[in-house]
Scaffold this motif. Structure first.
Motif, mmCIF file in Angstrom:
data_model
loop_
_atom_site.group_PDB
_atom_site.id
_atom_site.type_symbol
_atom_site.label_atom_id
_atom_site.label_comp_id
_atom_site.label_asym_id
_atom_site.label_seq_id
_atom_site.Cartn_x
_atom_site.Cartn_y
_atom_site.Cartn_z
ATOM 1 N N GLY A 41 2.694 -98.441 47.754
ATOM 2 C CA GLY A 41 3.098 -99.572 48.576
ATOM 3 C C GLY A 41 1.930 -100.482 48.891
ATOM 4 N N MET A 42 2.221 -101.530 49.636
ATOM 5 C CA MET A 42 1.201 -102.506 50.007
ATOM 6 C C MET A 42 1.336 -102.836 51.488
ATOM 7 N N ARG A 43 0.202 -102.888 52.173
ATOM 8 C CA ARG A 43 0.184 -103.264 53.590
ATOM 9 C C ARG A 43 -0.740 -104.455 53.771
ATOM 10 N N ILE A 44 -0.303 -105.402 54.607
ATOM 11 C CA ILE A 44 -1.094 -106.604 54.871
ATOM 12 C C ILE A 44 -1.386 -106.680 56.357
ATOM 13 N N ASP A 45 -2.661 -106.817 56.708
ATOM 14 C CA ASP A 45 -3.078 -107.061 58.088
ATOM 15 C C ASP A 45 -3.886 -108.357 58.096
ATOM 16 N N SER A 46 -3.531 -109.267 58.993
ATOM 17 C CA SER A 46 -4.218 -110.552 58.983
ATOM 18 C C SER A 46 -4.131 -111.231 60.336
ATOM 19 N N LEU A 47 -5.132 -112.043 60.627
ATOM 20 C CA LEU A 47 -5.133 -112.892 61.812
ATOM 21 C C LEU A 47 -5.577 -114.282 61.385
ATOM 22 N N THR A 48 -4.918 -115.293 61.900
ATOM 23 C CA THR A 48 -5.268 -116.663 61.552
ATOM 24 C C THR A 48 -6.726 -116.939 61.908
ATOM 25 N N ARG A 53 -6.714 -108.372 55.301
ATOM 26 C CA ARG A 53 -6.936 -107.103 54.608
ATOM 27 C C ARG A 53 -5.626 -106.697 53.944
ATOM 28 N N VAL A 54 -5.698 -106.479 52.622
ATOM 29 C CA VAL A 54 -4.534 -106.023 51.877
ATOM 30 C C VAL A 54 -4.865 -104.665 51.270
ATOM 31 N N ARG A 55 -3.999 -103.698 51.507
ATOM 32 C CA ARG A 55 -4.259 -102.321 51.064
ATOM 33 C C ARG A 55 -3.144 -101.871 50.119
ATOM 34 N N LEU A 56 -3.529 -101.501 48.904
ATOM 35 C CA LEU A 56 -2.609 -100.903 47.945
ATOM 36 C C LEU A 56 -2.797 -99.389 47.990
ATOM 37 N N THR A 57 -1.709 -98.679 48.192
ATOM 38 C CA THR A 57 -1.762 -97.213 48.273
ATOM 39 C C THR A 57 -0.935 -96.610 47.158
ATOM 40 N N LEU A 58 -1.491 -95.549 46.539
ATOM 41 C CA LEU A 58 -0.796 -94.853 45.442
ATOM 42 C C LEU A 58 -0.668 -93.375 45.781
ATOM 43 N N PRO A 59 0.307 -92.707 45.177
ATOM 44 C CA PRO A 59 0.366 -91.253 45.321
ATOM 45 C C PRO A 59 -0.856 -90.617 44.633
ATOM 46 N N GLY A 60 -1.251 -89.458 45.106
ATOM 47 C CA GLY A 60 -2.358 -88.744 44.463
ATOM 48 C C GLY A 60 -1.921 -88.156 43.125
ATOM 49 N N PRO A 61 -2.865 -87.725 42.306
ATOM 50 C CA PRO A 61 -2.525 -87.132 41.024
ATOM 51 C C PRO A 61 -1.793 -85.815 41.204
ATOM 52 N N ALA A 62 -0.912 -85.503 40.267
ATOM 53 C CA ALA A 62 -0.180 -84.241 40.327
ATOM 54 C C ALA A 62 -1.152 -83.076 40.227
ATOM 55 N N PRO A 63 -0.952 -81.998 41.025
ATOM 56 C CA PRO A 63 -1.855 -80.848 40.946
ATOM 57 C C PRO A 63 -1.731 -80.132 39.623
ATOM 58 N N CYS A 64 -2.804 -79.512 39.217
ATOM 59 C CA CYS A 64 -2.782 -78.760 37.954
ATOM 60 C C CYS A 64 -1.874 -77.540 38.096
#
Length: 406
Positions: A382-389, A394-405
């Motif tokens: 997903g993506m989160r946006i935090d900002s003030l005029t 700040r834009v943050r892209l988050t991904l799932p972690g890699p599958a465990p072995c």
């Protein structure tokens, strides 16, 4: 008082009550009129339109009673009424084992008589009851008893009409938004296409007219080449967002390092940032392993950087940060003009361009954040946006972690 009875469809009933918006204040005048009619026809001092959620009974229409509501366990008459589909009539509560110890019988409003009809929607769920009550034992006449289900049906129809009206208003609002987005798209594409096309045609005309020295001609050809690339980039973006919306974009997951992708993206935008007088710093000291389509993710990060470069004035700073914990993520933080509160929920929409972009004539198609978020979601992130005029974004892209072995 015996234990409070619960309808077998309680969860579905509560859900329909919430979705119908039957508790909206806009309906209270109509509910009050129905309560007045119920009390008048039944010659009862109390008439109520009672809508019941999980823990509270809302007296949304009332006659002869000041209470706006009561706890679910403080009066059990309507809890019994909504379990059936006929009128519940309690002639003398003190003589009825189910109600003789009820708080509403022993205390305010001292109910000895109760008659209530369940408010049943077309979905088959009872939202509450229309009831009349008295402080003395009594019985309803047949015609009085017959009016209560009719009034209860009226409440159910009012609630459903209100729900449809709200939906129609939401659809109308959304259609207006879509119309504005379409117009924004046409304005944006017209500008983004027309400007380079006009430049290309003008320089081609000058070259065709002849009389240019070789150096000038090469300079003009370079301008034509840049504008052609700009057109190609816009068309690529339009095709990409269409493919992302249709979920037909090619997508291959493999092991990747989000930190390395952040460094690559920053390197690709470095020249533009320097030309704009900006300082770009990458904070990615350790690998951030993910399962991702590396090319797509790098493209998503580039979109965030492109946006940051556009909206950060000269002398500003852009930080690219790769995180391992609490989840794999990459952030792009800038000291730019920021996004106003009214626009923060819209900047991720396709083709949306904020007021600052229009006022300052900042170029762009309004697709960068939209593309970045769609790519993140395609990966299960997903993506989160935090900002003030005036304070940056700040834009943050988050991904799932890699599958465990295994």
């Amino acid at each position: 008082m015996t234990s409070l009875p619960w309808p077998s469809d309680e969860a579905e009933r509560i859900r329909e009550l919430q979705e119908s918006h039957a508790l909206d204040a806009a309906l209270e005048a109509d509910y009050r009129a129905i309560a007045d009619v119920a009390a008048y026809v039944c010659r009862a001092p109390i008439g109520v339109v009672n809508l019941m959620d999980a823990g509270y009974q809302h007296f949304k229409g009332r006659h002869g009673i000041d209470l706006t509501g009561i706890g679910r366990g403080q009066m059990s008459f309507c809890s019994h009424a909504i379990r059936g589909r006929d009128v519940l009539e309690v002639h003398d509560a003190l003589a009825d084992e189910r109600f003789r110890h009820d708080p509403a019988v022993q205390g305010e409003p001292y109910m000895r008589f109760y008659a209530g009809a369940p408010i049943v929607t077309s979905g088959g769920h009872a939202l509450g009851a229309v009831f009349v009550a008295d402080h003395r034992p009594r019985r309803l006449l047949p015609e009085q008893r017959g009016i209560l289900p009719t009034l209860a049906d009226g409440v159910a129809h009012l609630a459903e009409l209100h729900r449809h009206s709200r939906r129609a208003q939401l659809v109308e609002h959304r259609l207006k938004e879509l119309e504005e987005l379409k117009n924004q798209f046409l304005r944006t594409v017209n500008h983004e296409l027309r400007t380079p096309l006009t430049s290309i045609r003008s320089y081609l005309q000058l070259i065709q007219d002849g009389g240019l020295d070789e150096t000038t001609e090469q300079q003009f050809l370079a301008v034509i080449d840049r504008n052609s690339a700009r057109l190609g980039e816009l068309l690529d973006r339009l095709l990409l967002v269409a493919s992302l919306n249709a979920r037909t974009v090619p997508f291959t997951l493999a092991s990747a390092d989000l930190a390395d992708l952040a460094r690559q993206a920053a390197a690709a935008l470095a020249e533009r940032a320097r030309a704009g007088g900006l300082t770009v710093t990458v904070h990615a000291p350790v690998p951030v392993p993910v399962r991702a389509d590396a090319a797509r993710m790098r493209h998503a990060i580039e979109q965030l950087l492109d946006n940051a470069v556009k909206f950060t004035p000269p002398g500003g700073r852009i930080d690219v940060i790769a995180h391992v914990e609490p989840a794999p993520a990459v952030e792009v933080c800038d000291t730019g003009i920021g996004i106003g509160p009214a626009e923060i929920d819209h900047v991720r929409d396709d083709f949306y361009r904020g007021a600052h972009a229009e006022d300052r004539a900042i170029g762009g198609s309004g697709l960068g954040l939209s593309i970045a978020e769609k790519i993140a979601r395609m990966h299960g992130g997903g993506m989160r946006i935090d900002s003030l005029t005036g304070r940056g974004t700040r834009v943050r892209l988050t991904l799932p972690g890699p599958a465990p072995c295994p």
